[in-house]
Design a protein around this motif. Structure first.
Motif, PDB file in Angstrom:
ATOM      1  N   GLY A 134      31.976  11.490  19.277  1.00 29.91           N
ATOM      2  CA  GLY A 134      31.687  10.586  20.049  1.00 29.91           C
ATOM      3  C   GLY A 134      30.480  10.534  20.769  1.00 29.91           C
ATOM      4  N   ASP A 135      29.848  11.478  20.940  1.00 35.20           N
ATOM      5  CA  ASP A 135      28.449  11.964  21.531  1.00 35.20           C
ATOM      6  C   ASP A 135      27.154  11.830  20.757  1.00 35.20           C
ATOM      7  OD1 ASP A 135      29.652  11.740  24.073  1.00 35.20           O
ATOM      8  OD2 ASP A 135      30.017  13.957  24.131  1.00 35.20           O
ATOM      9  N   LEU A 136      27.552  11.771  19.239  1.00 38.27           N
ATOM     10  CA  LEU A 136      26.208  11.832  18.238  1.00 38.27           C
ATOM     11  C   LEU A 136      25.911  10.373  18.238  1.00 38.27           C
ATOM     12  CD1 LEU A 136      28.282  13.900  15.585  1.00 38.27           C
ATOM     13  CD2 LEU A 136      26.601  14.735  17.101  1.00 38.27           C
ATOM     14  N   SER A 137      24.495  10.522  17.772  1.00 36.72           N
ATOM     15  CA  SER A 137      24.050   9.198  17.667  1.00 36.72           C
ATOM     16  C   SER A 137      24.651   8.609  16.042  1.00 36.72           C
ATOM     17  CB  SER A 137      22.492   9.486  17.438  1.00 36.72           C
ATOM     18  OG  SER A 137      22.317   9.944  16.303  1.00 36.72           O
ATOM     19  N   GLY A 138      24.368   7.221  16.181  1.00 36.56           N
ATOM     20  CA  GLY A 138      24.729   6.631  14.929  1.00 36.56           C
ATOM     21  C   GLY A 138      24.313   7.321  13.615  1.00 36.56           C
ATOM     22  N   GLY A 139      23.265   7.551  13.550  1.00 41.85           N
ATOM     23  CA  GLY A 139      22.819   8.209  12.380  1.00 41.85           C
ATOM     24  C   GLY A 139      23.349   9.730  12.205  1.00 41.85           C
ATOM     25  N   SER A 163      24.454   1.592   6.314  1.00 44.89           N
ATOM     26  CA  SER A 163      23.442   1.387   7.182  1.00 44.89           C
ATOM     27  C   SER A 163      23.927   0.718   8.321  1.00 44.89           C
ATOM     28  CB  SER A 163      22.218   0.575   6.776  1.00 44.89           C
ATOM     29  OG  SER A 163      22.582  -0.818   6.318  1.00 44.89           O
ATOM     30  N   MET A 164      25.435   0.455   8.646  1.00 47.07           N
ATOM     31  CA  MET A 164      25.809  -0.172   9.724  1.00 47.07           C
ATOM     32  C   MET A 164      25.235   0.347  11.028  1.00 47.07           C
ATOM     33  SD  MET A 164      28.017  -2.441  10.333  1.00 47.07           S
ATOM     34  CE  MET A 164      29.304  -2.649   8.979  1.00 47.07           C
ATOM     35  N   GLY A 165      24.499  -0.361  11.672  1.00 46.24           N
ATOM     36  CA  GLY A 165      24.173   0.052  13.010  1.00 46.24           C
ATOM     37  C   GLY A 165      22.988   0.897  13.243  1.00 46.24           C
ATOM     38  N   ILE A 170      16.233   5.520   9.721  1.00 47.99           N
ATOM     39  CA  ILE A 170      17.243   6.589   9.433  1.00 47.99           C
ATOM     40  C   ILE A 170      18.052   6.287   8.291  1.00 47.99           C
ATOM     41  CG2 ILE A 170      19.563   7.234  10.507  1.00 47.99           C
ATOM     42  CD1 ILE A 170      17.039   7.728  12.302  1.00 47.99           C
ATOM     43  N   VAL A 171      18.285   5.113   7.519  1.00 48.77           N
ATOM     44  CA  VAL A 171      18.849   4.998   6.364  1.00 48.77           C
ATOM     45  C   VAL A 171      17.962   5.975   5.188  1.00 48.77           C
ATOM     46  CG1 VAL A 171      19.566   3.016   4.671  1.00 48.77           C
ATOM     47  CG2 VAL A 171      19.808   3.040   7.149  1.00 48.77           C
ATOM     48  N   ILE A 190      29.176   5.034  -5.423  1.00 50.97           N
ATOM     49  CA  ILE A 190      29.304   3.586  -5.305  1.00 50.97           C
ATOM     50  C   ILE A 190      28.840   3.228  -3.825  1.00 50.97           C
ATOM     51  CG2 ILE A 190      30.370   1.503  -5.653  1.00 50.97           C
ATOM     52  CD1 ILE A 190      32.306   2.789  -7.720  1.00 50.97           C
ATOM     53  N   LEU A 191      27.664   2.779  -3.932  1.00 52.33           N
ATOM     54  CA  LEU A 191      27.111   2.421  -2.555  1.00 52.33           C
ATOM     55  C   LEU A 191      27.172   0.972  -2.126  1.00 52.33           C
ATOM     56  CD1 LEU A 191      25.194   3.382  -0.008  1.00 52.33           C
ATOM     57  CD2 LEU A 191      23.501   3.215  -1.511  1.00 52.33           C
ATOM     58  N   VAL A 192      27.734   0.720  -1.060  1.00 54.72           N
ATOM     59  CA  VAL A 192      27.688  -0.887  -0.554  1.00 54.72           C
ATOM     60  C   VAL A 192      26.820  -0.933   0.432  1.00 54.72           C
ATOM     61  CG1 VAL A 192      28.947  -2.619   0.833  1.00 54.72           C
ATOM     62  CG2 VAL A 192      30.093  -1.449  -1.173  1.00 54.72           C
ATOM     63  N   GLU A 193      25.664  -1.630   0.306  1.00 55.32           N
ATOM     64  CA  GLU A 193      24.448  -1.709   1.098  1.00 55.32           C
ATOM     65  C   GLU A 193      24.077  -2.961   1.547  1.00 55.32           C
ATOM     66  OE1 GLU A 193      22.279  -1.089   3.964  1.00 55.32           O
ATOM     67  OE2 GLU A 193      23.418   0.872   3.423  1.00 55.32           O
ATOM     68  N   GLN A 194      23.775  -3.308   2.800  1.00 51.19           N
ATOM     69  CA  GLN A 194      23.002  -4.709   2.952  1.00 51.19           C
ATOM     70  C   GLN A 194      21.455  -4.509   2.780  1.00 51.19           C
ATOM     71  OE1 GLN A 194      24.366  -7.558   2.827  1.00 51.19           O
ATOM     72  NE2 GLN A 194      26.571  -6.778   2.747  1.00 51.19           N
TER      73      GLN A 194
END
Length: 237
Positions: A134-139, A163-165, A170-171, A190-194
């Protein structure tokens, strides 16, 4: 032999009205497929179905040419299908090290080398082993979620909205790891990515879903050079 093969897969939440219909999809060992499409196209629903979190409404799924059970996530993991969901599914109060230990092989002699290999993909985590998720960055959270998945030695790795958030930079640092894993371990991804351009840069093939159906299948490099065609596929035309 393909790593994963879908034949006529229907998926969704109501048996009489599947939101994903007639999916035929083949992923070879060591191949990365970018699963693209607009919001609501059915990408997450398809991944959840492949991972056994949703029962199939029709069709068959094969891993290494062996049929898989429907709606059975434990059986999917045993078959080698591992999902990194869009929310990463981390335990906020467990540390990075604890997450990795939980996913590592049970034999102590195998656990330590496996964890070191996973950390080798994401060296930044070695400085955060005692930090709660919970204290880690999003990446860092995304790195941990993928490292944990890799410890399960997947034949097929499913990643939903990597890449969410996250900032694009970072991505860009994470995506090459998937290429390495595919090439060195023969893992199918299989990668879902926007972030379409980033996804196409790392993928071998692209599959575009629109309105719950496959609108386009094309080599990633070809599609990256023909973005108007991609835009048309997003609209289902």
């Amino acid at each position: 032999m393909s790593a994963l093969r879908c034949v006529g897969v229907d998926a969704g939440y109501a048996k009489k009205s599947p939101c994903v219909r007639g999916i035929d999809l083949t992923v070879q060992r060591g191949e990365i497929i970018a699963l693209l499409g607009p919001n609501g196209a059915g990408k997450t629903t398809l991944l959840m179905t492949l991972a056994g979190l949703l029962p199939r409404l029709g069709g068959e799924v094969f891993v290494d040419d062996s049929a898989t059970s429907s709606g059975n996530p434990r059986a999917a993991v045993r078959a080698g299908v591992v999902l990194v969901p869009d929310d990463r599914a981390l335990f906020r109060n467990l540390t990075t090290a604890q997450h990795l230990k939980l996913a590592a092989p049970r034999r102590k002699s195998a656990a330590a080398p496996a964890i070191q290999q996973a950390l080798g993909y994401f060296p930044a985590l070695t400085r955060r082993l005692d930090v709660a998720a919970g204290d880690l960055s999003g990446g860092e959270q995304q790195m941990l979620a993928i490292a944990r998945a890799l410890l399960q030695r997947p034949r097929v790795l499913l990643i939903d909205e990597l890449s969410m958030g996250l900032a694009p930079i970072i991505v860009e640092s994470i995506l090459p790891v998937l290429r390495t894993v595919a090439e060195q371990d023969g893992t199918a991804v299989i990668l879902v990515e926007q972030h379409v351009r980033l996804a196409l840069a790392v993928a071998d093939q692209a599959v575009v879903l629109a309105h719950g159906e496959v609108a386009l299948t094309e080599a990633a490099g070809v599609l990256a050079a023909d973005l108007p065609r991609l835009e048309s596929a997003y609209l289902g035309s």
